[in-house]
Design an enzyme around this catalytic site. Structure first.
Site, PDB file in Angstrom:
ATOM      1  N   HIS A   1      48.994  52.883  37.923  1.00 26.69           N
ATOM      2  CA  HIS A   1      47.712  52.156  37.958  1.00 26.69           C
ATOM      3  C   HIS A   1      47.939  50.660  38.251  1.00 26.69           C
ATOM      4  O   HIS A   1      47.637  49.790  37.438  1.00 26.69           O
ATOM      5  CB  HIS A   1      46.937  52.349  36.644  1.00 26.69           C
ATOM      6  CG  HIS A   1      45.469  52.134  36.783  1.00 26.69           C
ATOM      7  ND1 HIS A   1      44.517  52.804  36.035  1.00 26.69           N
ATOM      8  CD2 HIS A   1      44.756  51.297  37.596  1.00 26.69           C
ATOM      9  CE1 HIS A   1      43.308  52.390  36.374  1.00 26.69           C
ATOM     10  NE2 HIS A   1      43.424  51.469  37.314  1.00 26.69           N
TER      11      HIS A   1
ATOM     12  N   GLY B   1      32.154  51.601  48.760  1.00 25.43           N
ATOM     13  CA  GLY B   1      31.705  50.398  48.050  1.00 25.43           C
ATOM     14  C   GLY B   1      32.513  49.207  48.554  1.00 25.43           C
ATOM     15  O   GLY B   1      32.987  49.204  49.692  1.00 25.43           O
ATOM     16  N   ARG B   2      32.679  48.221  47.668  1.00 23.70           N
ATOM     17  CA  ARG B   2      33.450  47.022  48.076  1.00 23.70           C
ATOM     18  C   ARG B   2      34.861  47.401  48.499  1.00 23.70           C
ATOM     19  O   ARG B   2      35.343  46.988  49.552  1.00 23.70           O
ATOM     20  CB  ARG B   2      33.574  46.041  46.901  1.00 23.70           C
ATOM     21  CG  ARG B   2      32.319  45.312  46.542  1.00 23.70           C
ATOM     22  CD  ARG B   2      32.671  44.244  45.489  1.00 23.70           C
ATOM     23  NE  ARG B   2      31.502  43.878  44.736  1.00 23.70           N
ATOM     24  CZ  ARG B   2      31.058  44.537  43.661  1.00 23.70           C
ATOM     25  NH1 ARG B   2      31.736  45.565  43.190  1.00 23.70           N
ATOM     26  NH2 ARG B   2      29.962  44.167  43.050  1.00 23.70           N
ATOM     27  N   ILE B   3      35.548  48.194  47.653  1.00 25.01           N
ATOM     28  CA  ILE B   3      36.956  48.509  47.934  1.00 25.01           C
ATOM     29  C   ILE B   3      37.055  49.468  49.115  1.00 25.01           C
ATOM     30  O   ILE B   3      37.880  49.272  50.015  1.00 25.01           O
ATOM     31  CB  ILE B   3      37.652  49.066  46.666  1.00 25.01           C
ATOM     32  CG1 ILE B   3      37.678  47.985  45.576  1.00 25.01           C
ATOM     33  CG2 ILE B   3      39.067  49.552  46.977  1.00 25.01           C
ATOM     34  CD1 ILE B   3      38.127  48.460  44.204  1.00 25.01           C
TER      35      ILE B   3
ATOM     36  N   SER C   1      45.299  46.602  41.234  1.00 21.71           N
ATOM     37  CA  SER C   1      44.960  45.181  41.326  1.00 21.71           C
ATOM     38  C   SER C   1      46.093  44.287  40.820  1.00 21.71           C
ATOM     39  O   SER C   1      45.878  43.101  40.543  1.00 21.71           O
ATOM     40  CB  SER C   1      43.688  44.904  40.514  1.00 21.71           C
ATOM     41  OG  SER C   1      43.876  45.281  39.166  1.00 21.71           O
TER      42      SER C   1
ATOM     43  N   GLY D   1      35.995  48.720  36.866  1.00 25.43           N
ATOM     44  CA  GLY D   1      35.522  50.035  36.432  1.00 25.43           C
ATOM     45  C   GLY D   1      35.193  50.008  34.946  1.00 25.43           C
ATOM     46  O   GLY D   1      35.843  49.309  34.162  1.00 25.43           O
TER      47      GLY D   1
ATOM     48  N   ARG E   1      39.942  56.561  39.986  1.00 25.24           N
ATOM     49  CA  ARG E   1      40.209  56.976  38.615  1.00 25.24           C
ATOM     50  C   ARG E   1      40.774  58.392  38.642  1.00 25.24           C
ATOM     51  O   ARG E   1      40.298  59.238  39.413  1.00 25.24           O
ATOM     52  CB  ARG E   1      38.926  56.957  37.774  1.00 25.24           C
ATOM     53  CG  ARG E   1      38.429  55.569  37.391  1.00 25.24           C
ATOM     54  CD  ARG E   1      39.374  54.865  36.415  1.00 25.24           C
ATOM     55  NE  ARG E   1      38.895  53.564  35.980  1.00 25.24           N
ATOM     56  CZ  ARG E   1      39.235  52.402  36.548  1.00 25.24           C
ATOM     57  NH1 ARG E   1      40.066  52.379  37.576  1.00 25.24           N
ATOM     58  NH2 ARG E   1      38.771  51.269  36.064  1.00 25.24           N
TER      59      ARG E   1
HETATM   60  C1  DGY Z   1      39.694  48.188  37.768  1.00 25.87           C
HETATM   61  O1  DGY Z   1      39.480  46.975  37.682  1.00 25.87           O
HETATM   62  O2  DGY Z   1      38.832  49.025  37.477  1.00 25.87           O
HETATM   63  C2  DGY Z   1      41.034  48.583  38.237  1.00 25.87           C
HETATM   64  O3  DGY Z   1      41.268  49.932  38.103  1.00 25.87           O
HETATM   65  C3  DGY Z   1      42.098  47.750  37.539  1.00 25.87           C
HETATM   66  O4  DGY Z   1      43.201  47.700  38.374  1.00 25.87           O
END
Ligand code: DGY
Length: 293
Positions: free
Chosen positions: A252, A122-124, A255, A44, A204
């Site tokens: 957060h 999207g991808r996620i 990832s 992001g 977000r």
């Molecule tokens: C990103 O890569 O945008 C994620 O929010 C990080 O975990």
């Protein structure tokens, strides 16, 4: 880096490795006389003025792809933990409040065979849909465009946001933060959701109006929320949302696995090194900077 220190150094530096907490705005960039590359350790880019970078012909690298599966895993973890009230159960045990097995202790909702709405395929979002097929869910999605081939491969059906909110048992936000998605979920949208619904945000924080969400959770307009991201971040420990039993919040961590953060770090360093060497960035978010015109 402390914003004041970054502002003081920005005129001298040629490469910048930054991430989500760093504000890279037009004012800062205009002082960046020697800057040849920005490499963001995240996919992001909402902390950074990408249009200004493009105008100033500064290539911006980011880390798409490598974090997709880990972030999708986090979405499923949050959804399951929330619908089955795992944090409340954990707190009960830890606080010595578990007295006996009881047939109505902390009853939750089911994920399997439920209808899940994904906002942003999207991808996620697509990786989340793939996982939810294993739970026999009926899958809905929304976004700026219909994705007809994904509808076939993932078994997802397109609805406009209001219809998706009305129909879904659980809603997962996985859309990027842009001006058009800021406070996408406010009072009016929360009113459309089922009183038994779950709202998950792994995108977000500013996608949701936090005061409207706290009111909706307090009045039972929706049943529960599970947030990997908040507005603000970090969210203060005395924030209304933090104090609610039906709101699960993690800091957060979408990832945050060892392997994924290592892959992101490698990608960010590769982008930075390429930019400093005057080469095209392997993962460039504004490839227009390479157009000759
Ligand atoms: C990103 O890569 O945008 C994620 O929010 C990080 O975990």
């Amino acid at each position: 880096m402390d914003p004041g220190r970054l502002a003081a150094l920005i005129g001298e530096i040629e490469g910048l490795l930054c991430s989500i907490p760093d504000r890279i705005d037009r004012g800062l960039l205009e002082g960046a006389r020697n800057l040849r590359v920005i490499s963001q350790l995240a996919v992001g880019l909402d902390n950074l003025d990408l249009a200004a970078c493009t105008e100033l012909r500064i290539p911006v690298g980011h880390t798409p792809g490598v974090l997709t599966d880990t972030t999708a895993d986090t979405a499923i973890a949050l959804l399951l933990a929330s619908v089955r009230r795992l944090p409340e159960g954990e707190r009960l045990v830890r606080n010595g409040g578990w007295e006996r097995w009881s047939s109505d202790l902390l009853l939750g909702a089911d994920l399997h065979h439920s209808t899940v709405g994904i906002v942003g395929l999207g991808r996620i979002g697509s990786a989340i849909a793939r996982r939810l097929r294993g739970f026999d869910c009926r899958l809905l999605y929304t976004g700026p465009n219909r994705k007809v081939s994904a509808e076939e491969t993932l078994g997802v059906s397109y609805l406009q946001l209001p219809d998706l909110l009305r129909s879904a048992d659980h809603v997962i936000l996985s859309a990027p933060l842009r001006s058009e998605t800021r406070q996408l979920i406010g009072r009016a949208e929360l009113k459309l959701m089922k009183p038994t619904a779950t709202l998950v945000n792994i995108a977000r924080g500013p996608l949701i109006d936090p005061e409207a969400l706290a009111d909706a959770l307090a009045t039972g307009e929706i049943a529960r929320a599970a947030l990997d991201v908040t507005d603000p971040e970090p969210i203060p420990p005395d924030h209304r949302l933090v104090l609610m039993d039906n709101c699960l919040i993690i800091p957060h961590l979408g990832s945050a696995s060892h392997a994924t953060r290592k892959a992101m770090a490698q990608m960010a360093v590769d982008n930075l090194a390429a930019g400093l060497a005057g080469e095209r960035l392997p993962a460039c978010a504004n490839p227009e900077v390479y157009d000759s015109s």
